[in-house]
Design a protein around this motif. Structure first.
Motif, PDB file in Angstrom:
ATOM      1  N   ALA A  24      -9.261  -4.680  -2.247  1.00  0.00           N
ATOM      2  CA  ALA A  24     -10.165  -3.716  -2.885  1.00  0.00           C
ATOM      3  C   ALA A  24      -9.483  -3.009  -4.045  1.00  0.00           C
ATOM      4  CB  ALA A  24     -10.649  -2.700  -1.851  1.00  0.00           C
ATOM      5  N   ARG A  25      -8.224  -2.639  -3.869  1.00  0.00           N
ATOM      6  CA  ARG A  25      -7.475  -1.975  -4.943  1.00  0.00           C
ATOM      7  C   ARG A  25      -7.313  -2.904  -6.152  1.00  0.00           C
ATOM      8  NH1 ARG A  25      -1.518  -0.112  -3.519  1.00  0.00           N
ATOM      9  NH2 ARG A  25      -1.253  -2.373  -3.545  1.00  0.00           N
ATOM     10  N   ALA A  26      -7.185  -4.207  -5.870  1.00  0.00           N
ATOM     11  CA  ALA A  26      -6.974  -5.165  -6.952  1.00  0.00           C
ATOM     12  C   ALA A  26      -8.246  -5.459  -7.740  1.00  0.00           C
ATOM     13  CB  ALA A  26      -6.403  -6.464  -6.385  1.00  0.00           C
ATOM     14  N   ILE A  27      -9.407  -5.387  -7.087  1.00  0.00           N
ATOM     15  CA  ILE A  27     -10.649  -5.773  -7.765  1.00  0.00           C
ATOM     16  C   ILE A  27     -11.448  -4.578  -8.274  1.00  0.00           C
ATOM     17  CG2 ILE A  27     -10.809  -7.842  -6.336  1.00  0.00           C
ATOM     18  CD1 ILE A  27     -13.138  -6.511  -4.852  1.00  0.00           C
ATOM     19  N   GLY A  46     -16.229   3.838   6.212  1.00  0.00           N
ATOM     20  CA  GLY A  46     -15.921   4.660   7.372  1.00  0.00           C
ATOM     21  C   GLY A  46     -14.441   4.779   7.653  1.00  0.00           C
ATOM     22  N   LEU A  47     -13.619   3.969   6.955  1.00  0.00           N
ATOM     23  CA  LEU A  47     -12.176   4.028   7.174  1.00  0.00           C
ATOM     24  C   LEU A  47     -11.451   4.656   5.997  1.00  0.00           C
ATOM     25  CD1 LEU A  47     -11.470   0.478   8.711  1.00  0.00           C
ATOM     26  CD2 LEU A  47     -12.048   2.607   9.882  1.00  0.00           C
ATOM     27  N   GLN A  48     -12.194   5.270   5.075  1.00  0.00           N
ATOM     28  CA  GLN A  48     -11.569   5.734   3.833  1.00  0.00           C
ATOM     29  C   GLN A  48     -10.536   6.842   4.028  1.00  0.00           C
ATOM     30  OE1 GLN A  48     -14.901   5.669   4.385  1.00  0.00           O
ATOM     31  NE2 GLN A  48     -15.929   7.487   3.575  1.00  0.00           N
ATOM     32  N   THR A  49     -10.582   7.565   5.130  1.00  0.00           N
ATOM     33  CA  THR A  49      -9.618   8.662   5.333  1.00  0.00           C
ATOM     34  C   THR A  49      -8.390   8.234   6.131  1.00  0.00           C
ATOM     35  OG1 THR A  49     -10.767   9.402   7.337  1.00  0.00           O
ATOM     36  CG2 THR A  49     -11.456  10.385   5.224  1.00  0.00           C
ATOM     37  N   ARG A  50      -8.355   6.992   6.572  1.00  0.00           N
ATOM     38  CA  ARG A  50      -7.212   6.547   7.383  1.00  0.00           C
ATOM     39  C   ARG A  50      -6.020   6.201   6.497  1.00  0.00           C
ATOM     40  NH1 ARG A  50      -9.217   2.684  12.385  1.00  0.00           N
ATOM     41  NH2 ARG A  50     -10.839   4.075  13.189  1.00  0.00           N
ATOM     42  N   GLU A  88      -7.780   6.678  -1.404  1.00  0.00           N
ATOM     43  CA  GLU A  88      -6.826   6.975  -2.470  1.00  0.00           C
ATOM     44  C   GLU A  88      -6.081   5.719  -2.921  1.00  0.00           C
ATOM     45  OE1 GLU A  88      -5.779  11.588  -1.146  1.00  0.00           O
ATOM     46  OE2 GLU A  88      -4.662   9.889  -0.303  1.00  0.00           O
ATOM     47  N   ASN A  89      -5.752   4.860  -1.968  1.00  0.00           N
ATOM     48  CA  ASN A  89      -5.099   3.609  -2.329  1.00  0.00           C
ATOM     49  C   ASN A  89      -5.989   2.761  -3.222  1.00  0.00           C
ATOM     50  OD1 ASN A  89      -2.372   2.465  -1.163  1.00  0.00           O
ATOM     51  ND2 ASN A  89      -3.154   3.881   0.403  1.00  0.00           N
ATOM     52  N   VAL A  90      -7.259   2.653  -2.850  1.00  0.00           N
ATOM     53  CA  VAL A  90      -8.188   1.824  -3.619  1.00  0.00           C
ATOM     54  C   VAL A  90      -8.446   2.438  -4.991  1.00  0.00           C
ATOM     55  CG1 VAL A  90     -10.534   0.908  -3.706  1.00  0.00           C
ATOM     56  CG2 VAL A  90      -9.236   0.857  -1.553  1.00  0.00           C
ATOM     57  N   ALA A  91      -8.676   3.734  -5.044  1.00  0.00           N
ATOM     58  CA  ALA A  91      -8.987   4.407  -6.305  1.00  0.00           C
ATOM     59  C   ALA A  91      -7.822   4.378  -7.280  1.00  0.00           C
ATOM     60  CB  ALA A  91      -9.399   5.857  -6.038  1.00  0.00           C
ATOM     61  N   LEU A 110       0.838  -1.200   0.000  1.00  0.00           N
ATOM     62  CA  LEU A 110       0.000   0.000   0.000  1.00  0.00           C
ATOM     63  C   LEU A 110       0.875   1.253   0.000  1.00  0.00           C
ATOM     64  CD1 LEU A 110      -2.651  -1.047   2.702  1.00  0.00           C
ATOM     65  CD2 LEU A 110      -2.809  -1.279   0.212  1.00  0.00           C
ATOM     66  N   PHE A 111       0.341   2.328  -0.569  1.00  0.00           N
ATOM     67  CA  PHE A 111       1.060   3.592  -0.570  1.00  0.00           C
ATOM     68  C   PHE A 111       0.932   4.230   0.812  1.00  0.00           C
ATOM     69  CE2 PHE A 111      -0.412   3.116  -5.019  1.00  0.00           C
ATOM     70  CZ  PHE A 111       0.835   2.987  -5.621  1.00  0.00           C
TER      71      PHE A 111
END
Length: 288
Positions: A86-89, A66-70, A37-40, A29-30
């Protein structure tokens, strides 16, 4: 199903055009990007709005709403693993490659995360190839299991078939404990130190047999009348829901798996009965 050549001497499709997702062993992960941002990042060609909407949808799928900003270092190991998934799919790959993705998780979290990932992949209709050295992980995750040795495929089939009917000593030993014995088979029956044993599959003459520990039963006396030899319990390991015993017969130790209420103790004289056996071919590295 349509087949496509992705790479050959005449074809080289860019990685981003192959429809293949990848989940690394260490997640990769970045660290400076948050969860969203990692997933997108896996959907870079879409508009900013489309990327955000799709990323939020995928985060709901992996139960990270709910954890998208962490940032990654504020997440547990299981949460980081789900972000990587999630980033992969997010780009809806036709195939997902997973390189030992659960190896860094503790045992309890590894099992629950593995079950969640398997359910998610089936729900999304994504085919996956999982590489692992963990026997339990391979048997519980896969619908088709392949055992590789020195870069070659040793055996492939359903997990149940490969475990119960290994073709070689390497496959039998790799997928869990087993007992190897030499015996002569006639009409599907082998005469062994455990008495007469039914041999699954086609086998005749002098063969090498594999008998899983759970296929051996311990008794205090020869109630079968089948010529089984007496042995002595020389080892016992309690594992909560089961016992693992070592029984010595004629100077050779055999592993026996029983349920939690088996009454035998070290030093007891017992006899073993084999429910079934399978003939295996010795591997090419001097085994057995």
């Amino acid at each position: 199903m349509e087949k496509r050549i992705l790479a050959s001497s005449a074809v080289h499709l860019p990685p981003e055009s192959r429809g293949i997702g990848f989940v690394f062993q260490d997640y990769a992960l970045f660290p400076h990007k948050n969860v969203l941002e990692n997933v997108a990042f896996g959907l870079r060609k879409a508009s900013k709005r489309a990327r955000r909407e799709r990323a939020l949808d995928v985060l709901r799928l992996v139960d990270l709403t709910g954890l998208q900003t962490r940032l990654p270092h504020h997440l547990s190991g299981g949460e980081q693993q789900r972000v990587a998934l999630a980033r992969a799919i997010i780009a809806r790959p036709k195939l997902l490659l997973l390189d030992e993705p659960f190896s860094s998780l503790d045992p309890g979290l590894r099992q629950t995360t593995r079950e969640e990932v398997r359910a998610l992949l089936k729900a999304e209709g994504i085919s996956a190839i999982l590489v692992t050295h963990a026997q339990e992980e391979a048997l519980s995750f896969a619908e088709r299991l392949g055992v590789m040795k020195d870069g070659s495929l040793e055996q492939i089939g359903t997990p149940e078939a490969v475990y119960r009917y290994p073709k070689t000593t390497y496959v039998a030993d790799f997928l869990g404990q087993t007992n190897f014995i030499h015996a002569h088979v006639k009409n599907g029956i082998a005469q062994t130190q455990f008495g007469r044993v039914k041999v699954d599959g086609e086998a005749a003459g002098d063969v090498l047999l594999s008998i899983r520990p759970e296929y051996l039963k311990m008794m205090a006396s020869d109630v079968w009348g089948s010529g089984a030899k007496s042995g002595r319990v020389v080892g016992q390991a309690f594992k909560g829901h089961e016992f693992t015993y070592r029984v010595e017969i004629d100077g050779q130790d055999y592993i026996v798996q029983t349920d939690y209420n088996c009454p035998f103790q070290v030093g007891d004289i017992v006899m073993l009965k084999a429910i079934s056996a399978v003939a295996v071919t010795p591997s090419n590295d001097g085994e057995v």
